[in-house]
Design a protein around this motif. Structure first.
Motif, PDB file in Angstrom:
ATOM      1  N   HIS A 213     -12.913   8.166   1.601  1.00  0.00           N
ATOM      2  CA  HIS A 213     -11.563   7.594   1.613  1.00  0.00           C
ATOM      3  C   HIS A 213     -10.678   8.153   0.494  1.00  0.00           C
ATOM      4  CE1 HIS A 213     -12.073   4.893   4.958  1.00  0.00           C
ATOM      5  NE2 HIS A 213     -13.222   4.487   4.450  1.00  0.00           N
ATOM      6  N   ILE A 214     -11.241   8.366  -0.695  1.00  0.00           N
ATOM      7  CA  ILE A 214     -10.401   8.891  -1.774  1.00  0.00           C
ATOM      8  C   ILE A 214     -10.048  10.349  -1.499  1.00  0.00           C
ATOM      9  CG2 ILE A 214     -12.167   9.662  -3.427  1.00  0.00           C
ATOM     10  CD1 ILE A 214      -8.923   7.741  -4.271  1.00  0.00           C
ATOM     11  N   SER A 215     -10.929  11.086  -0.851  1.00  0.00           N
ATOM     12  CA  SER A 215     -10.614  12.474  -0.477  1.00  0.00           C
ATOM     13  C   SER A 215      -9.460  12.508   0.522  1.00  0.00           C
ATOM     14  CB  SER A 215     -11.835  13.167   0.127  1.00  0.00           C
ATOM     15  OG  SER A 215     -12.860  13.276  -0.824  1.00  0.00           O
ATOM     16  N   LYS A 216      -9.497  11.605   1.498  1.00  0.00           N
ATOM     17  CA  LYS A 216      -8.394  11.515   2.453  1.00  0.00           C
ATOM     18  C   LYS A 216      -7.102  11.121   1.731  1.00  0.00           C
ATOM     19  CE  LYS A 216      -8.797   9.915   6.615  1.00  0.00           C
ATOM     20  NZ  LYS A 216      -9.051   9.038   7.767  1.00  0.00           N
ATOM     21  N   ALA A 217      -7.203  10.214   0.779  1.00  0.00           N
ATOM     22  CA  ALA A 217      -6.028   9.788   0.027  1.00  0.00           C
ATOM     23  C   ALA A 217      -5.402  10.969  -0.712  1.00  0.00           C
ATOM     24  CB  ALA A 217      -6.395   8.678  -0.957  1.00  0.00           C
ATOM     25  N   TYR A 218      -6.232  11.789  -1.345  1.00  0.00           N
ATOM     26  CA  TYR A 218      -5.711  12.958  -2.073  1.00  0.00           C
ATOM     27  C   TYR A 218      -4.999  13.918  -1.123  1.00  0.00           C
ATOM     28  CZ  TYR A 218      -8.276  11.593  -6.296  1.00  0.00           C
ATOM     29  OH  TYR A 218      -8.732  10.932  -7.403  1.00  0.00           O
TER      30      TYR A 218
ATOM     31  N   LYS B  44      -4.091   4.356  -7.249  1.00  0.00           N
ATOM     32  CA  LYS B  44      -3.189   3.434  -6.553  1.00  0.00           C
ATOM     33  C   LYS B  44      -1.914   3.238  -7.371  1.00  0.00           C
ATOM     34  CE  LYS B  44      -2.911  -0.980  -4.187  1.00  0.00           C
ATOM     35  NZ  LYS B  44      -3.659  -2.084  -3.605  1.00  0.00           N
ATOM     36  N   ALA B  45      -2.052   3.127  -8.678  1.00  0.00           N
ATOM     37  CA  ALA B  45      -0.894   2.963  -9.551  1.00  0.00           C
ATOM     38  C   ALA B  45       0.045   4.156  -9.443  1.00  0.00           C
ATOM     39  CB  ALA B  45      -1.346   2.765 -10.998  1.00  0.00           C
ATOM     40  N   VAL B  46      -0.517   5.351  -9.404  1.00  0.00           N
ATOM     41  CA  VAL B  46       0.303   6.560  -9.281  1.00  0.00           C
ATOM     42  C   VAL B  46       1.109   6.515  -7.980  1.00  0.00           C
ATOM     43  CG1 VAL B  46       0.234   9.071  -9.023  1.00  0.00           C
ATOM     44  CG2 VAL B  46      -1.195   7.953 -10.753  1.00  0.00           C
ATOM     45  N   CYS B  47       0.446   6.117  -6.896  1.00  0.00           N
ATOM     46  CA  CYS B  47       1.137   6.026  -5.600  1.00  0.00           C
ATOM     47  C   CYS B  47       2.202   4.933  -5.605  1.00  0.00           C
ATOM     48  CB  CYS B  47       0.131   5.778  -4.476  1.00  0.00           C
ATOM     49  SG  CYS B  47      -0.913   7.206  -4.117  1.00  0.00           S
ATOM     50  N   LEU B  48       1.887   3.796  -6.194  1.00  0.00           N
ATOM     51  CA  LEU B  48       2.861   2.704  -6.261  1.00  0.00           C
ATOM     52  C   LEU B  48       4.093   3.114  -7.065  1.00  0.00           C
ATOM     53  CD1 LEU B  48       0.402  -0.278  -6.788  1.00  0.00           C
ATOM     54  CD2 LEU B  48       1.876   0.086  -4.787  1.00  0.00           C
ATOM     55  N   LYS B  49       3.869   3.857  -8.137  1.00  0.00           N
ATOM     56  CA  LYS B  49       4.999   4.343  -8.942  1.00  0.00           C
ATOM     57  C   LYS B  49       5.865   5.280  -8.103  1.00  0.00           C
ATOM     58  CE  LYS B  49       6.962   7.408 -11.901  1.00  0.00           C
ATOM     59  NZ  LYS B  49       7.451   8.729 -11.496  1.00  0.00           N
TER      60      LYS B  49
ATOM     61  N   GLN C 102       2.535  11.784   1.777  1.00  0.00           N
ATOM     62  CA  GLN C 102       2.430  10.656   2.703  1.00  0.00           C
ATOM     63  C   GLN C 102       1.815   9.481   1.937  1.00  0.00           C
ATOM     64  OE1 GLN C 102       0.853  11.601   6.643  1.00  0.00           O
ATOM     65  NE2 GLN C 102       1.091  13.793   6.162  1.00  0.00           N
ATOM     66  N   ILE C 103       2.630   8.875   1.114  1.00  0.00           N
ATOM     67  CA  ILE C 103       2.156   7.894   0.140  1.00  0.00           C
ATOM     68  C   ILE C 103       1.632   6.619   0.805  1.00  0.00           C
ATOM     69  CG2 ILE C 103       2.756   6.587  -1.928  1.00  0.00           C
ATOM     70  CD1 ILE C 103       2.662   9.719  -2.193  1.00  0.00           C
ATOM     71  N   ASP C 104       2.273   6.153   1.872  1.00  0.00           N
ATOM     72  CA  ASP C 104       1.786   4.944   2.548  1.00  0.00           C
ATOM     73  C   ASP C 104       0.375   5.154   3.097  1.00  0.00           C
ATOM     74  OD1 ASP C 104       4.021   3.328   2.064  1.00  0.00           O
ATOM     75  OD2 ASP C 104       5.087   4.134   3.805  1.00  0.00           O
ATOM     76  N   LYS C 105       0.139   6.308   3.701  1.00  0.00           N
ATOM     77  CA  LYS C 105      -1.203   6.598   4.219  1.00  0.00           C
ATOM     78  C   LYS C 105      -2.204   6.748   3.076  1.00  0.00           C
ATOM     79  CE  LYS C 105       0.183   8.691   8.592  1.00  0.00           C
ATOM     80  NZ  LYS C 105       0.150   9.888   9.437  1.00  0.00           N
ATOM     81  N   ALA C 106      -1.755   7.340   1.982  1.00  0.00           N
ATOM     82  CA  ALA C 106      -2.634   7.473   0.812  1.00  0.00           C
ATOM     83  C   ALA C 106      -3.034   6.098   0.290  1.00  0.00           C
ATOM     84  CB  ALA C 106      -1.941   8.278  -0.274  1.00  0.00           C
ATOM     85  N   LEU C 107      -2.071   5.183   0.221  1.00  0.00           N
ATOM     86  CA  LEU C 107      -2.373   3.827  -0.254  1.00  0.00           C
ATOM     87  C   LEU C 107      -3.372   3.123   0.660  1.00  0.00           C
ATOM     88  CD1 LEU C 107       1.159   2.698  -1.447  1.00  0.00           C
ATOM     89  CD2 LEU C 107      -0.910   2.784  -2.857  1.00  0.00           C
TER      90      LEU C 107
END
Length: 195
Positions: A48-53, A85-90, A60-65
């Motif tokens: 999941h974290i690999s997909k997020a990266y 998650k914090a980086v994406c939220l920012k 595509q920040i929503d999908k990353a979250l």
């Protein structure tokens, strides 16, 4: 009496399978070093974290979250996931939520220097100078080689019109690898105030 015996045999077999399954999970982990700390990933967390990266790279920040939340489901105590998650939220403009996510990362790993560095920056963006400086100082105490902290401190002091300290931290950022010439804003500050 026979039913009870059958029940216990089935229970013993299931407990043995659970034990073997737990050993397999422990053997099927991935270890990486981040900031001199070892972080262990389960296969699901790594997936999941690999997909997020990948989603972050495609902006595509929503999908990353969503993927980070899935990774957190499998590894709720992994401080790296809260950091990401914090980086994406920012990036989405949710500064207060980003700070809360970094609070959790720091609770899980009180020596996570990069989490303090980012939280300091997010506090700065949220106009909380005292907390920003406190986090910057803690990040430096934990790892004095993080160029980003010095970069952020330079911006902090420039914002407060303390140009001497700004220039001091620009030099420190460069010393630890920041390439100031690639940043138009900080480079112009360096040219106009530090040279």
């Amino acid at each position: 009496m026979m039913k009870n015996k059958s029940f216990w045999i089935v229970l013993i077999i299931l407990l043995g399978q659970c034990k073997n399954s737990n050993q397999e999970i422990q053997q099927n982990t991935y270890e990486i070093s981040v900031n001199q700390n070892k972080i262990i990933f389960t296969p699901s967390g790594k997936f999941h974290i690999s997909k997020a990266y990948n989603y972050i790279a495609d902006n595509q920040i929503d999908k990353a979250l969503t993927e980070i939340d899935s990774a957190m489901y499998w590894e709720p105590n992994n401080s790296l996931f809260y950091f990401e998650k914090a980086v994406c939220l920012k990036k989405k403009g949710f500064i207060k939520d980003a700070i809360l996510s970094l609070d959790t990362a720091i609770i899980l790993d009180p020596k996570y220097a990069y989490a303090y560095a980012n939280r300091g920056f997010f506090h700065f963006l949220d106009y909380n100078d005292q907390k920003a400086m406190s986090d910057y100082q803690m990040a430096i105490e934990l790892d004095s080689t993080i160029a980003t902290v010095y970069y952020n401190m330079a911006m902090f002091y420039f914002d407060h019109k303390n140009f001497d300290k700004c220039c001091h931290f620009i030099k420190k950022a460069e010393h630890f690898g920041a390439i100031i010439s690639k940043d138009d804003k900080l480079n112009s500050i360096k040219v106009d105030y530090c040279e």
